[in-house]
Structure formats: C-alpha cells, structure tokens
Design a protein around this motif. Structure first.
Motif, PDB file in Angstrom:
ATOM      1  N   ALA A  69      63.070  27.813  65.931  1.00 51.34           N
ATOM      2  CA  ALA A  69      62.584  26.433  65.875  1.00 51.34           C
ATOM      3  C   ALA A  69      61.355  26.326  64.971  1.00 51.34           C
ATOM      4  O   ALA A  69      61.161  25.322  64.270  1.00 51.34           O
ATOM      5  CB  ALA A  69      62.247  25.939  67.280  1.00 51.34           C
ATOM      6  N   ARG A  70      60.539  27.373  64.948  1.00 50.78           N
ATOM      7  CA  ARG A  70      59.348  27.396  64.110  1.00 50.78           C
ATOM      8  C   ARG A  70      59.715  27.305  62.622  1.00 50.78           C
ATOM      9  O   ARG A  70      58.982  26.731  61.815  1.00 50.78           O
ATOM     10  CB  ARG A  70      58.558  28.683  64.384  1.00 50.78           C
ATOM     11  N   TYR A  71      60.881  27.860  62.276  1.00 50.58           N
ATOM     12  CA  TYR A  71      61.297  27.893  60.873  1.00 50.58           C
ATOM     13  C   TYR A  71      62.480  26.973  60.601  1.00 50.58           C
ATOM     14  O   TYR A  71      63.227  27.176  59.635  1.00 50.58           O
ATOM     15  CB  TYR A  71      61.651  29.328  60.465  1.00 50.58           C
ATOM     16  N   GLU A  72      62.644  25.953  61.414  1.00 49.29           N
ATOM     17  CA  GLU A  72      63.789  25.063  61.277  1.00 49.29           C
ATOM     18  C   GLU A  72      63.872  24.438  59.888  1.00 49.29           C
ATOM     19  O   GLU A  72      64.976  24.284  59.332  1.00 49.29           O
ATOM     20  CB  GLU A  72      63.702  23.945  62.335  1.00 49.29           C
ATOM     21  N   CYS A 142      58.489  38.290  59.992  1.00 49.60           N
ATOM     22  CA  CYS A 142      59.005  37.984  61.334  1.00 49.60           C
ATOM     23  C   CYS A 142      57.992  38.313  62.419  1.00 49.60           C
ATOM     24  O   CYS A 142      57.098  39.152  62.230  1.00 49.60           O
ATOM     25  CB  CYS A 142      60.287  38.782  61.589  1.00 49.60           C
ATOM     26  N   ARG A 143      58.161  37.670  63.550  1.00 46.34           N
ATOM     27  CA  ARG A 143      57.295  37.916  64.707  1.00 46.34           C
ATOM     28  C   ARG A 143      57.747  39.182  65.417  1.00 46.34           C
ATOM     29  O   ARG A 143      58.902  39.303  65.807  1.00 46.34           O
ATOM     30  CB  ARG A 143      57.336  36.735  65.666  1.00 46.34           C
ATOM     31  N   ARG A 144      56.836  40.141  65.587  1.00 43.59           N
ATOM     32  CA  ARG A 144      57.135  41.368  66.320  1.00 43.59           C
ATOM     33  C   ARG A 144      57.010  41.128  67.824  1.00 43.59           C
ATOM     34  O   ARG A 144      56.491  40.090  68.257  1.00 43.59           O
ATOM     35  CB  ARG A 144      56.180  42.488  65.896  1.00 43.59           C
ATOM     36  N   THR A 145      57.460  42.097  68.607  1.00 44.22           N
ATOM     37  CA  THR A 145      57.401  41.951  70.064  1.00 44.22           C
ATOM     38  C   THR A 145      55.969  41.893  70.578  1.00 44.22           C
ATOM     39  O   THR A 145      55.713  41.333  71.646  1.00 44.22           O
ATOM     40  CB  THR A 145      58.137  43.120  70.739  1.00 44.22           C
ATOM     41  N   ASP A 146      55.020  42.474  69.831  1.00 42.69           N
ATOM     42  CA  ASP A 146      53.619  42.448  70.276  1.00 42.69           C
ATOM     43  C   ASP A 146      52.897  41.178  69.855  1.00 42.69           C
ATOM     44  O   ASP A 146      51.690  41.025  70.084  1.00 42.69           O
ATOM     45  CB  ASP A 146      52.871  43.683  69.761  1.00 42.69           C
ATOM     46  N   ALA A 167      66.085  36.969  66.197  1.00 45.50           N
ATOM     47  CA  ALA A 167      65.621  35.870  65.344  1.00 45.50           C
ATOM     48  C   ALA A 167      65.430  36.340  63.906  1.00 45.50           C
ATOM     49  O   ALA A 167      65.783  35.639  62.952  1.00 45.50           O
ATOM     50  CB  ALA A 167      64.317  35.287  65.881  1.00 45.50           C
ATOM     51  N   CYS A 168      64.897  37.543  63.740  1.00 43.44           N
ATOM     52  CA  CYS A 168      64.678  38.081  62.396  1.00 43.44           C
ATOM     53  C   CYS A 168      66.019  38.393  61.727  1.00 43.44           C
ATOM     54  O   CYS A 168      66.190  38.138  60.530  1.00 43.44           O
ATOM     55  CB  CYS A 168      63.815  39.342  62.480  1.00 43.44           C
ATOM     56  N   SER A 169      66.977  38.916  62.495  1.00 43.26           N
ATOM     57  CA  SER A 169      68.310  39.179  61.942  1.00 43.26           C
ATOM     58  C   SER A 169      68.978  37.882  61.503  1.00 43.26           C
ATOM     59  O   SER A 169      69.597  37.809  60.431  1.00 43.26           O
ATOM     60  CB  SER A 169      69.184  39.893  62.974  1.00 43.26           C
ATOM     61  N   ILE A 170      68.859  36.851  62.324  1.00 43.27           N
ATOM     62  CA  ILE A 170      69.469  35.558  62.004  1.00 43.27           C
ATOM     63  C   ILE A 170      68.869  34.969  60.745  1.00 43.27           C
ATOM     64  O   ILE A 170      69.588  34.515  59.836  1.00 43.27           O
ATOM     65  CB  ILE A 170      69.310  34.589  63.188  1.00 43.27           C
ATOM     66  N   ARG A 171      67.561  34.976  60.641  1.00 42.67           N
ATOM     67  CA  ARG A 171      66.916  34.422  59.455  1.00 42.67           C
ATOM     68  C   ARG A 171      67.268  35.222  58.204  1.00 42.67           C
ATOM     69  O   ARG A 171      67.425  34.658  57.117  1.00 42.67           O
ATOM     70  CB  ARG A 171      65.400  34.389  59.660  1.00 42.67           C
TER      71      ARG A 171
END
Length: 411
Positions: A69-72, A142-146, A167-171
């Motif tokens: 959603a952040r990168y819509e 991309c946003r990491r888990t941390d 999310a990173c794979s999808i983008r």
C-alpha cells in the motif's frame, strides 16, 4: 357417537380417550421438530467449527499488504477485468514444525521456487510461469524484518524474498514484468508435504532410478507413487539429477505440479466432503496469503472458476532466459521474447506451450525471421502476429517450450 367437533368415533372409542391420543401426538410432533432443530443446529455448529478451523489455518500477510500500500502509486495497473495474477512462493524456511531437518536456520528465508500464475478472465486457461531463482534482476529498496530499509540493488531474484519477504518479491516481479500481482501465496516445506499426503500421494514416471543422498531420496525407474516426503525431495533435488541445472529442476517441479493437478481433477476429492476436508486442512495449514485470500471464503472466490479449466489448458513454462553474460551460473532474460510473454499475460492474450521447438517466441532479426537458442536448449522461431484470443491458445498464438497438466497423468 361423536366428539365435541361432531366427528364420528370408531367402535369402542371415547371422546376423552381420542383427545388424549391427539394431544400426545401433538406433543410428540413438537418434540420431534425440536429434536430435528437441535440436530440441524448441531450440524451447522459443526460445519461452522470446521469452517472456522480451516480459515484460522491461513496466516494473513498483513505486513506485506501495508508495504504494498505504501508503494501503490508505482505499482502496475490491472489491464483486464477478472483476469488474475497470483504469485506462488515456495519458502525454504527452516522455522516451523518439521522444517528444521532440511538444513540449518540461516536467519532468513529464501524463495526456493517462485511461479507467476495467470488465470484468464474467462477461466478457460491457466498459465504458470516459473521465475528462476538465479535470474539477475533489479530489486527495489525494501523494508527488512527489523524495520530498516535496504538499498535498490541488481542481484539474484531469490534475494528479494530474503531481504524483504513477499512484498519485496512482488514489487520485484511487478517491476520486471509490468504485471499487477493481485494475490500471493507462500507455502513452506511442511505445507507442501501435507498437501501431497492428503491426496494419498502423486504418481510420477521416472525414466531413470534416483539416488540422491542430500535429498534422502531413492526411487526406482518407472511409475512411482510419491508420498509427501518423497515428493519434496523430488522437486528440491538438483545436483544428482539430470545435468544438475536449475533448468531441469524447474521442469521437474512443473511436471510434478501437473501430476498433482491431474490427480486432484481425476479423483473424486472435490466432490467428496470426507476426502475434501483433509485436503483443505493440509492446503491451508501452512499458507501465508494476502489478507483478501486469508479465509476459506477468499480462497473459494479465487478457485470457484478453476473447476471448468480442462487440464490440457493448465500450462507450465519457464520465462525465456539465458546465461548471464558476466556469470554463467546466473540467468538473464532473453529479450524481446520475455517482454512478449509478459505483454500477452498483461493483456490476457493466449499463450501456447509445446515440448519441442518453440514458435513465435524467438529472437528477432531486422527482418523478424531469425531464430535463437535459449539457455535450456529450446530453439526459437519467428514472431507470430498478435491476435485476439479466447484463452484457448489458438494456433497463431506464440508458443513456448513447456507442458500441460494433461501430459503428466502417469497412469
């Protein structure tokens, strides 16, 4: 003699006795109705409990939904109404029940297998495109888990999942293909095994015996029924089978999925609730999906139209690629063939597959009649003119090296 309503009574009957019988019958009827109502409510309660359990099995990927959603604004737009594109990700995580025995936990997951599944708007065909894990691609920040953020990088495709999850794979896939990903599904080793066991195994045909120590797999040549553990070893093994390439492993994965589809459609699983429940339980127990799919209702809405797709129109292929120019152990897309494939999927145009020579998917010369050779050795031919299709893959549609589910029903 008559009763108070004027009705004739039978011999030996009395008004008082007949009324008592009628009152008893009414009480019995009310009791029976109440009993049936209780049974109906109990059945409904049981059904609801089972429904709730199956829905609860699925993990909603809320973090991915927030990130997407952040990168819509930068995501592709869906071009064809009712067509669906689902990213299927096989995670090699060692976390979770039964996964630790497949290797050491390195602190991150990788996408061991990634498939872009395109469902035609008319639901007359399904096309599954394997994306090589070694494909060199542009991965966005991309946003990491941390909570920290990575920098954009040109790297192997499967590192996108390691860095920023689904999310990173999808983008990354959307940036690579221009195709809007509508849904995604992540399944781990345990979920894969349980699904195979739930359908009582899947039969495959082996040209040669298999002995793979790393996969703990030993199978004879011929027709073999694989259980869940064997199936996992079969689709993961690489170095000891064939030429040891990831190409052959992807083809083997596609063949197995075709056999699985064949098994499910040819059996009465989908029509038998007793058989269907364990399959659903296994299928949902290790799934992580986008929130919209994270319920039985969501999954049903997605698959309701799939029952009408003939297995001959469930197609598997690998994106056109060749050895990366700077490293023979990595892959790069073959252009413009890959873009032609992506364009047809974006616009819901038909694609055909064949085991032999591909047609209409090859490298074009200035005259548009040249041929080329892809990394997997498939020879490609001249481009075919685009045409309006109905999803059945007409003869003039571009043809890629691949297979259909109908070809893997090892009887």
């Amino acid at each position: 003699m008559t009763d108070t309503a004027g009705k004739a009574l039978g011999p030996g009957a009395s008004a008082t006795g007949d009324g008592l019988v009628r009152r008893r019958r009414r009480r019995w009827a009310r009791g029976a109705a109440l009993g049936l109502a209780v049974l109906a409510l109990a059945a409904a309660g049981t059904g609801w409990a089972l429904y709730a359990k199956l829905s609860a099995n699925i993990t909603a990927d809320d973090a991915a939904a927030r990130e997407l959603a952040r990168y819509e604004a930068e995501r592709p737009t869906a071009l064809v109404r009712d067509a669906q594109n689902i990213l299927l990700i096989g995670s090699d995580t060692r976390v979770g029940d039964g996964n630790a025995k497949y290797g050491r936990n390195l602190g991150s997951e990788r996408s061991d297998t990634t498939i872009l599944l395109h469902l035609a708007a008319n639901r007359r065909s399904a096309t599954a495109v394997s994306l090589p894990r070694d494909l060199m691609v542009d991965i966005p920040g991309c946003r990491r888990t941390d909570g920290s953020r990575s920098e954009p990088v040109f790297a192997m495709f499967n590192s996108a999942f390691s860095v920023g999850g689904s999310a990173c794979s999808i983008r990354t896939v959307e940036k690579l293909t221009g195709i809007r990903i509508d849904h995604h599904v992540v399944v781990d080793f345990s979920g894969f095994k349980e699904m195979v066991d739930a359908v009582d195994g899947v039969r495959v045909c082996l040209k040669e015996p298999i002995a793979d120590k790393a996969a703990k797999l030993k199978l004879p040549a011929g027709k073999v029924m694989l259980n869940g553990e064997q199936a996992l070893g079969y689709v993961r093994a690489r170095k000891s089978l064939g030429n040891g390439s990831d190409t052959e492993r992807m083809e083997r994965q596609q063949q197995f999925l075709g056999a699985l589809v064949n098994k499910v459609q040819s059996s009465d699983v989908l029509l038998n609730p007793v058989k269907l429940y364990p399959v659903l339980d296994a299928a949902t127990s290790s799934l992580t999906t986008d929130p919209e799919l994270a319920s039985l209702h969501g999954l049903y809405q997605l698959v309701r139209g799939l029952r009408s797709i003939p297995i001959a129109r469930v197609q598997f292929l690998t994106v056109p690629r060749e050895s990366y120019v700077y490293d023979a152990n990595r892959d790069q897309l073959v252009e413009p063939e890959a873009e032609k494939l992506f364009a047809r999927l974006r616009t819901d145009q038909p694609v055909a597959v064949t085991k032999g020579t591909t047609r209409g998917a090859g490298k074009s010369t200035a005259k548009g009649t040249g041929t080329g050779t892809a990394k997997d050795g498939a020879r490609t031919g001249p481009s075919a003119p685009p045409e309006k299709g109905d999803g059945h893959g007409p003869s003039s549609a571009p043809t890629y090296r691949g297979s259909t589910a109908a070809e893997h029903g090892c009887a």
